[in-house]
Write an enzyme that holds these catalytic residues in place. Structure first.
Site: not given
Ligand code: THU
Length: 133
Positions: A41, A43, A52, A54, A89, A92
């Protein structure tokens, strides 16, 4: 095979850029041609540009010419050694559906203890290219 994919996701998670949530995620995406693409991920201070793990993996794969996938391993959680089970999520799941059948294996948990779901289970009655004629 899934254990190895989970280990690759754990490695990818080390590069997670998650200074705002502290929730670090790694993904390892297996293409039909056997290549594995990783993601973490990424941010952003403005929050909504966050991507994310994925989708980073999918973007890397498609940009390298791989557009069909058979499995994805996802490892995530807060802190150094996550105990959470991180499932993709909704956004994704939809992005994965663009490039995989409902049989896509979604592997979650840890390399020692993981569960294998299918995309069809996690995204039932999905909307896809077929609906657009
Ligand atoms: N996140 C992912 O990278 N993948 C997921 O399947 C769930 C959430 C990340 C997004 C964000 O940077 C952090 O997790 C919290 O939501």
């Amino acid at each position: 095979m899934y254990q190895k994919l989970m280990e690759t996701a754990v490695e990818a998670r080390k590069n997670a850029y998650a200074p705002y949530s502290g929730y670090r995620v790694g993904a390892a995406l297996l293409a039909e041609d056997g290549r594995v693409f990783t993601g973490c991920n990424v941010e952003n201070a403005a929050y909504s540009p966050t991507i994310c793990a994925e989708r980073v993996a999918v973007g890397k794969a498609v940009s390298e010419g791989a557009t069909r996938f058979t499995a994805i391993a996802v490892v995530g959680g807060a802190g150094e050694n996550p105990s959470d089970t991180c499932t993709p999520c909704g956004v994704c799941r939809q992005v994965l559906a663009e490039f995989a059948s409902s049989e896509l294996a979604i592997v979650v948990g840890s390399p020692d203890r993981f569960a294998v779901h299918t995309l069809g289970e996690l995204l039932p009655l999905s909307f896809g290219a077929g609906e657009l004629g």
